[in-house]
Motif scaffolding. Structure first.
Motif, short mmCIF file in Angstrom:
data_model
loop_
_atom_site.label_atom_id
_atom_site.label_comp_id
_atom_site.label_asym_id
_atom_site.label_seq_id
_atom_site.Cartn_x
_atom_site.Cartn_y
_atom_site.Cartn_z
N THR A 56 40.85 34.21 36.91
CA THR A 56 39.93 33.12 36.82
C THR A 56 38.64 33.18 38.11
O THR A 56 39.28 33.35 39.28
N PRO A 57 37.59 33.36 37.76
CA PRO A 57 36.53 33.43 38.66
C PRO A 57 36.50 31.89 39.58
O PRO A 57 36.94 31.25 39.05
N PRO A 58 35.90 32.13 40.93
CA PRO A 58 35.05 33.00 41.52
C PRO A 58 36.09 34.22 42.43
O PRO A 58 35.41 35.27 42.46
N LEU A 59 37.29 33.94 42.53
CA LEU A 59 38.16 34.97 43.23
C LEU A 59 38.52 35.81 42.36
O LEU A 59 37.92 36.96 42.58
N GLY A 60 39.54 35.69 41.37
CA GLY A 60 39.87 36.39 40.32
C GLY A 60 40.13 38.02 40.54
O GLY A 60 39.12 39.00 40.46
N GLY A 61 41.11 38.02 41.52
CA GLY A 61 41.41 39.59 42.06
C GLY A 61 41.37 40.71 41.02
O GLY A 61 40.88 41.67 41.22
N ASN A 62 42.07 40.38 39.91
CA ASN A 62 42.21 41.39 38.94
C ASN A 62 40.78 41.42 38.30
O ASN A 62 40.59 42.78 37.69
N LEU A 63 40.14 40.39 37.85
CA LEU A 63 38.92 40.71 37.54
C LEU A 63 37.85 41.60 38.37
O LEU A 63 37.14 42.28 37.67
N ASN A 64 37.81 41.53 39.57
CA ASN A 64 37.28 42.55 40.56
C ASN A 64 37.47 43.93 40.35
O ASN A 64 36.59 44.60 40.08
N VAL A 65 38.88 44.00 40.16
CA VAL A 65 39.09 45.37 40.06
C VAL A 65 39.05 46.08 38.74
O VAL A 65 38.25 47.19 38.67
N ALA A 66 38.97 45.30 37.75
CA ALA A 66 38.53 45.51 36.19
C ALA A 66 37.09 45.76 36.28
O ALA A 66 36.58 46.68 35.54
N SER A 67 36.20 45.04 36.84
CA SER A 67 34.83 45.05 37.01
C SER A 67 34.48 46.38 37.58
O SER A 67 33.64 46.95 36.86
N ARG A 68 35.03 46.76 38.70
CA ARG A 68 34.65 47.96 39.46
C ARG A 68 35.00 49.03 38.48
O ARG A 68 34.33 50.29 38.44
N ILE A 69 36.07 49.15 37.66
CA ILE A 69 36.40 50.40 37.00
C ILE A 69 35.61 50.32 35.75
O ILE A 69 34.97 51.56 35.47
N SER A 70 35.27 49.22 35.11
CA SER A 70 34.47 49.23 33.78
C SER A 70 33.07 49.28 33.92
O SER A 70 32.21 49.63 33.07
N GLY A 71 32.43 48.68 35.39
CA GLY A 71 31.17 48.68 35.25
C GLY A 71 30.32 47.56 34.77
O GLY A 71 29.28 47.41 34.78
N VAL A 72 31.08 46.62 34.20
CA VAL A 72 30.57 45.35 33.83
C VAL A 72 30.68 44.02 34.65
O VAL A 72 31.70 44.33 35.49
N THR A 73 30.07 43.04 34.42
CA THR A 73 30.09 41.94 35.51
C THR A 73 31.48 41.20 35.22
O THR A 73 32.10 41.19 34.11
N ILE A 74 32.01 40.29 36.47
CA ILE A 74 32.81 39.57 36.43
C ILE A 74 32.82 38.60 35.21
O ILE A 74 33.68 38.06 34.57
#
Length: 430
Positions: free
Chosen positions: A371-389
């Motif tokens: 869950t944003p805004p922190l969302g640790g896993n979202l940040n990792v997946a965002s860096r890998i995939s290149g899409v926004t959180i």
């Protein structure tokens, strides 16, 4: 304004303006010490005592072991095993991601690390197969959160230290809920993939490819058996198991698969340092926890909630809602340290097993990873995939529902978590 209200206002203000959490908690604690005239040496004493427990070594060691296994070729072979099992079905790569994350979770102990290890391979593969990129990233992020539930779990280690609960019991308690939530995530993935027509050849499962993949990946599959089997067989403690995991990863990566180089080892050490740097939160949050005891906050919370209801199910649901909300902007480590001391006395007075509450707490932290805004896993997946959180946050909503269902299952069927530890160690008395 009372001192307690002033402290709460300062903490909320510092958090809202974007100050790092360890600094916000630390400054609030220092202000509290000043207001109640307690020597500032409490911070230094707490800092020393917070880093002395021997089991804390388990956290960086398991993270390092997981990273070495990833770059040394073990994660890749786990994905091959998972693919041979579920690769023919609709949404196959998504199902493989969920299953592989469950396997790798038994090595890393960390949600973000599991997301990085498996997602770095499967997200690009799903993208090539025509999956929506936010959906592919959401699968990796949500399944990667299993790294904090399936043993060995770093968050369970912290909870065990804070609550003085048996860490091996906590590890055992996470197995069945972890498997159940994995199945829920796979069913969610399958349902969405069928509706959107993603992947899968439709060929039936065959033992031949599975045997080949299993044999090629026997060293990878054997790692969790050695680590967890050693713990529950009484061969070594969780901390010793983490050390064994590091040496096992080095041996397999260098001498068996030949993929582990000096450069990769150095990179793994750097990754471990960055990921476990969050332990800097220990000192200020533990000191803050001591101050909460001084202000008798646990008793106030207990009286406040029990004045509304003494129904254990409703109390657990209220705590779960609070944890999910607070997890959107607070690190899981701080959440466990700060609030375990507040809520554990309340739930144990209502008959809740501390081991069950530990698993419950970790599941709510996993929702916080998504869950944003922190969302640790979202940040990792965002860096890998290149899409926004923001894009991943929308795609991950069905998986958050799966975790909430898992949390409710624990509340209404507590034996799901406590059955295994009670069978192995006997029913605990609290």
């Amino acid at each position: 304004m009372s001192p307690l209200s002033a402290l709460a206002a300062v903490f909320v203000t510092l958090t809202v303006v974007g100050m790092p959490l360890f600094a916000a908690v630390g400054l609030t604690t220092i202000l509290a010490l000043y207001l109640i005239d307690i020597p500032f040496t409490l911070m230094a004493q707490t800092g020393y005592s917070s880093l002395t427990p021997f089991p804390l070594l388990t956290i960086p060691l398991f993270v390092l072991a997981g990273r070495l296994m990833e770059v040394g070729g073990m994660a890749e072979r786990m994905i091959s095993v998972a693919t041979s099992l579920v690769g023919a079905y609709r949404g196959s790569l998504g199902l493989v991601t969920c299953f592989a994350c469950m396997l790798f979770a038994a090595l890393s102990g960390s949600g973000p690390a599991t997301t990085a290890a498996i997602g770095s391979v499967t997200i690009p593969a799903m993208q090539r197969e025509g999956y929506s990129v936010p959906f592919a990233a959401a699968i990796a992020a949500s399944a990667g959160a299993l790294g904090s539930l399936i043993p060995p779990s770093n968050l369970m280690i912290i909870y065990g230290l804070v609550s003085e609960t048996s860490i091996p019991r906590l590890f055992l308690a996470g197995i069945v809920p972890g498997i159940i939530i994995t199945v829920m995530l796979m069913l969610t993935t399958y349902a969405i993939a069928v509706r959107r027509g993603y992947g899968g050849s439709g060929e039936p499962f065959s033992w031949g490819p599975f045997r080949k993949a299993f044999w090629d990946g026997k060293w990878a599959v054997g790692a969790p058996l050695i680590i967890l089997g050693g713990i529950y067989g009484g061969v070594f403690t969780p901390t010793e198991a983490a050390s064994v995991a590091v040496f096992y990863a080095l041996f397999v990566g260098v001498f068996v698969y030949g993929q582990l180089t000096v450069k990769k080892v150095i990179e793994s050490l750097r990754f471990t340092a960055l990921l476990t740097g969050i332990l800097i939160l220990l000192t200020p949050t533990l000191a803050f926890g001591q101050l909460s005891a001084f202000y008798d906050i646990p008793s106030a919370v207990k009286e406040g909630i029990t004045s509304l209801t003494t129904n254990v199910y409703l109390v657990m649901i209220l705590i779960g809602i609070f944890y999910i909300i607070i997890g959107t902007f607070m690190e899981s480590l701080a959440q466990i340290i700060l609030f375990t001391a507040v809520f554990l006395p309340l739930v144990t007075s209502l008959g809740v097993d501390p081991v069950l509450f530990g698993v419950f707490t970790v599941i709510t932290c996993e929702i916080g990873f998504l869950t944003p805004p922190l969302g640790g896993n979202l940040n990792v997946a965002s860096r890998i995939s290149g899409v926004t959180i923001e894009q991943i946050s929308v795609a991950v909503l069905p998986y958050i529902v799966a975790y909430i269902l898992g949390m409710l299952l624990l509340i209404f069927l507590p034996d799901v978590a406590t059955l295994l530890p009670d069978m192995v160690y006997g029913q605990a008395r609290y």
